[in-house]
Motif scaffolding. Structure first.
Motif: not given
Length: 229
Positions: A19-25, A31-48, A89-93
């Protein structure tokens, strides 16, 4: 109460660490996630796409960022506003983690709010002049401890005997004392007077790097038996 282990890591283990290292600049806002690392933009596009949100995903990364910021006005009651808030919150954290990582990588000891109150109390109780004298005394004690280390290395073949262990332990004690006094010096000479300290530190580190680069080049040249050697 014992010091908490470092909070930033590239290999999180367990839910708390993840949780402390979920979002990595990164260079492009990763964005670093437990199972994958993708760019924040691509991550948000997937959620959208997954939530069928009415958010335009076209354009440059800068335009996409502005689009998400505008959807903050929708409020978290809407899926568009909620995703925009999640993005913020993602980029701020990630930015906060990056800043904390700088301190943890530098191995700067943590001082709790209670510790800072104690430092202010000490200055108020004993006075600035007395604490300036105390700072000189503590730095002198560290100097003596380091001199004992140099002498001990000349006398003993190994650092693992009892005498050397005591020397190392004493150095740790004196480093801690000096660090506390340095924090008091920052409190005594308030930030308005020390506004350039960080810049001076960076400049001196740049100068040190230049000297190290020159030394490395010199050593490399010596391998070729150049006249400078």
């Amino acid at each position: 109460m014992f010091p908490q282990r470092r909070m930033t890591t590239d290999t999180p283990d367990g839910n708390y660490s993840q949780a402390l290292n979920l979002f990595v600049r990164g260079e492009d806002g990763w964005v670093q996630m437990p199972s994958r690392s993708i760019s924040l933009n691509d991550y948000m596009k997937q959620l959208i796409k997954a939530h069928n949100a009415d958010i335009d995903t076209e354009g440059t990364p800068e335009e996409f960022d502005m689009t998400l910021c505008e959807h903050l006005f929708d409020g978290p009651e809407t899926i568009e506003g909620l995703l925009a808030e999640h993005y913020t919150l993602s980029w701020a954290l990630a930015s906060l983690r990056d800043k904390l990582k700088h301190y943890e990588d530098a191995r700067i000891p943590e001082i709790t709010p209670e510790g800072l109150q104690t430092i202010d109390h000490a200055i108020g109780t004993y006075g600035k002049d007395a604490q300036l004298t105390k700072a000189v005394e503590e730095m002198s004690e560290l100097t003596k401890a380091l001199c004992k280390l140099k002498e001990g290395k000349r006398k003993y073949d190994t650092p693992y005997n009892r005498e050397m262990q005591e020397v190392y332990s004493n150095i740790e004690e004196e480093i801690a004392d000096v660090f506390i006094m340095l924090v008091q010096l920052f409190a005594i000479f308030n930030p308005h007077e020390l506004v350039n300290i960080t810049k001076i530190v960076w400049d001196k580190l740049d100068r040190l790097k230049d000297n190290l680069d020159k030394e490395a080049a010199k050593q490399e040249g010596c391998k070729d038996d150049t006249p400078e050697c």
